[in-house]
Design an enzyme around this catalytic site. Structure first.
Site, PDB file in Angstrom:
ATOM      1  N   ASP A  82       0.843  -1.195   0.000  1.00  0.00           N
ATOM      2  CA  ASP A  82       0.000   0.000   0.000  1.00  0.00           C
ATOM      3  C   ASP A  82       0.880   1.248   0.000  1.00  0.00           C
ATOM      4  O   ASP A  82       2.100   1.157   0.189  1.00  0.00           O
ATOM      5  CB  ASP A  82      -0.959  -0.002   1.206  1.00  0.00           C
ATOM      6  CG  ASP A  82      -0.278  -0.405   2.513  1.00  0.00           C
ATOM      7  OD1 ASP A  82       0.963  -0.383   2.582  1.00  0.00           O
ATOM      8  OD2 ASP A  82      -0.981  -0.737   3.475  1.00  0.00           O
ATOM      9  N   ASP A  93      -8.102  -1.973  13.922  1.00  0.00           N
ATOM     10  CA  ASP A  93      -9.491  -2.112  13.454  1.00  0.00           C
ATOM     11  C   ASP A  93      -9.678  -3.315  12.529  1.00  0.00           C
ATOM     12  O   ASP A  93     -10.713  -3.465  11.898  1.00  0.00           O
ATOM     13  CB  ASP A  93      -9.940  -0.821  12.746  1.00  0.00           C
ATOM     14  CG  ASP A  93      -9.082  -0.486  11.511  1.00  0.00           C
ATOM     15  OD1 ASP A  93      -8.173  -1.281  11.166  1.00  0.00           O
ATOM     16  OD2 ASP A  93      -9.331   0.571  10.901  1.00  0.00           O
ATOM     17  N   HIS A 113      -7.833  -3.997   9.808  1.00  0.00           N
ATOM     18  CA  HIS A 113      -7.483  -3.820   8.386  1.00  0.00           C
ATOM     19  C   HIS A 113      -6.242  -4.641   8.018  1.00  0.00           C
ATOM     20  O   HIS A 113      -5.400  -4.923   8.861  1.00  0.00           O
ATOM     21  CB  HIS A 113      -7.319  -2.337   8.017  1.00  0.00           C
ATOM     22  CG  HIS A 113      -6.123  -1.637   8.572  1.00  0.00           C
ATOM     23  ND1 HIS A 113      -6.164  -0.352   9.060  1.00  0.00           N
ATOM     24  CD2 HIS A 113      -4.822  -2.012   8.706  1.00  0.00           C
ATOM     25  CE1 HIS A 113      -4.963   0.013   9.447  1.00  0.00           C
ATOM     26  NE2 HIS A 113      -4.128  -0.978   9.252  1.00  0.00           N
ATOM     27  N   GLU A 131      -9.731  -0.833   5.029  1.00  0.00           N
ATOM     28  CA  GLU A 131     -10.410  -0.523   6.281  1.00  0.00           C
ATOM     29  C   GLU A 131     -11.694  -1.348   6.397  1.00  0.00           C
ATOM     30  O   GLU A 131     -12.156  -1.932   5.409  1.00  0.00           O
ATOM     31  CB  GLU A 131     -10.727   0.982   6.324  1.00  0.00           C
ATOM     32  CG  GLU A 131      -9.488   1.882   6.298  1.00  0.00           C
ATOM     33  CD  GLU A 131      -8.712   1.902   7.620  1.00  0.00           C
ATOM     34  OE1 GLU A 131      -8.716   0.885   8.354  1.00  0.00           O
ATOM     35  OE2 GLU A 131      -8.081   2.927   7.919  1.00  0.00           O
TER      36      GLU A 131
HETATM   37  P1  PGA Z   1       1.742  -1.575  12.792  1.00  0.00           P
HETATM   38  O1  PGA Z   1       0.670  -1.427  11.609  1.00  0.00           O
HETATM   39  O2  PGA Z   1       2.599  -2.729  12.438  1.00  0.00           O
HETATM   40  O3  PGA Z   1       2.511  -0.281  12.782  1.00  0.00           O
HETATM   41  O4  PGA Z   1       0.965  -1.787  14.038  1.00  0.00           O
HETATM   42  C1  PGA Z   1      -0.013  -2.544  11.178  1.00  0.00           C
HETATM   43  C2  PGA Z   1      -1.061  -2.151  10.157  1.00  0.00           C
HETATM   44  O5  PGA Z   1      -1.642  -1.067  10.261  1.00  0.00           O
HETATM   45  O6  PGA Z   1      -1.309  -2.949   9.248  1.00  0.00           O
END
Ligand code: PGA
Length: 261
Positions: free
Chosen positions: A67, A136, A138, A143
C-alpha cells in the site's frame, strides 16, 4: 489457517524470516510482498542478518509493496516507498529495479491502481505476502467494510488508523494523508502464501476477530480464513484474546519439522 504463538516479537521475526529464507532457497527470484508499520521490523532485521552472514542469497529477490499514501512523493521519508527502501531494499542489498509498487503521485490514480494489479500479475504474482493487522482489523489499508473481493484501489483512512499512524508524522494526525492506494483484499488473497504477523496487546482483539470471528468485511483480516495457505504469527500478548490458543499451541508443537510454515 495456522496460528503460531511465539514468545515475543523477536522470535516471531526470526520464524517469519526463516520462512522467507526457505522460500528464497526454493525460488531465488521470488516475489516477496512486504508490509510497512512497526510490526514487521524484526522480520526484516532477521532476514538482513541472514543475508549478511551468507545464510540466504537475496540478490535475485523481488519486492512488492502492499500500500502507499496518496500525495507523498517517493522522497518523503514516510512514503511507503521510502520506508521499504530504507527497511528492506537497502539492508538486503537490493536496488529499485527489484521493486514493484503503486504510484501514489499519479495524475490518474485509478489507472495507477489498475496498472499495479497488472504489474503484479505480469511479475507472476506474489509468492509470500507479509501482512500486519490494524487495530481495526485492516490488512494493507483495507479498512473495515472493504469488499472482500476488492482490487487495488484508492481508500480513505479511518480516524483510528490516522491516529495510530500519527506517530510517524510528529504525532500530528492531521499530517497523516487521508487517502491511500492499497492492494485490495481480493488482490492480497491471490498471493500464494499469506503470513500475518501481529505483536502486542493492542492487536489482541483484532487478531481474535480475524482468526475466530466470522468471515466479514467488518474485519478485513478475517478474509485470510478463505485462503488455502495463511499463517498467523502472534506473540503471547497479541494471542491473549484467542479462545483456542491451547489448541493452536498443541498443533504447532506436534508439527513435523520438515513442514515449515
Ligand atoms: P503496525 O501497523 O505494524 O505499525 O501496528 C499494522 C497495520 O496497520 O497494518
Amino acid at each position: 489457517m495456522e496460528v503460531v504463538i511465539v514468545a515475543d516479537a523477536r522470535s516471531g521475526g526470526d520464524l517469519v524470516a526463516e520462512a522467507v529464507a526457505s522460500l528464497i532457497d526454493r525460488r531465488p527470484d521470488a516475489l516477496l510482498g512486504v508490509a510497512t508499520g512497526s510490526t514487521p521490523a524484526p522480520v526484516y532485521e532477521a532476514l538482513a542478518a541472514r543475508a549478511r552472514s551468507g545464510r540466504v542469497d537475496t540478490k535475485a529477490l523481488r519486492i512488492a509493496q502492499l500500500d502507499e499514501y496518496v500525495g507523498l512523493p517517493p522522497e518523503h521519508p514516510e512514503s511507503y516507498r521510502a520506508v521499504i527502501r530504507r527497511e528492506v531494499l537497502e539492508p538486503l542489498g537490493l536496488d529499485d529495479d527489484a521493486f514493484l509498487g503503486p504510484d501514489g503521485m499519479a495524475a490518474d490514480l485509478s489507472e495507477a491502481c489498475s496498472a499495479y494489479d497488472r504489474a503484479l500479475a505480469a511479475a507472476g504474482g506474489v509468492d509470500l505476502q507479509l501482512l500486519g493487522i490494524g487495530t481495526d482489523g485492516h490488512i494493507g489499508f483495507n479498512e473495515p467494510c472493504s469488499s472482500l473481493a476488492s482490487r487495488t484501489r484508492i481508500k480513505t483512512l479511518t480516524r483510528r488508523t490516522r491516529r495510530d499512524n500519527a506517530r510517524f508524522f510528529d504525532d500530528d494526525e492531521e499530517r497523516v494523508p487521508r487517502h491511500v492506494i492499497t492492494q485490495g483484499v481480493g488482490t492480497i488473497l491471490e498471493a500464494r502464501h499469506l503470513v500475518l504477523f501481529a505483536t502486542g496487546e493492542g492487536k489482541a482483539e483484532a487478531v481474535a476477530a480475524a482468526v475466530e470471528g466470522p468471515v466479514s468485511a467488518a474485519c478485513p483480516a478475517s478474509a485470510l480464513q478463505l485462503h488455502p495457505h495463511a499463517t498467523i504469527v502472534v506473540d503471547e500478548a497479541a494471542a491473549s484474546a484467542l479462545t483456542r490458543a491451547d489448541y493452536f499451541r498443541q498443533a504447532y508443537a506436534a508439527k513435523p519439522d520438515w513442514q515449515g510454515l
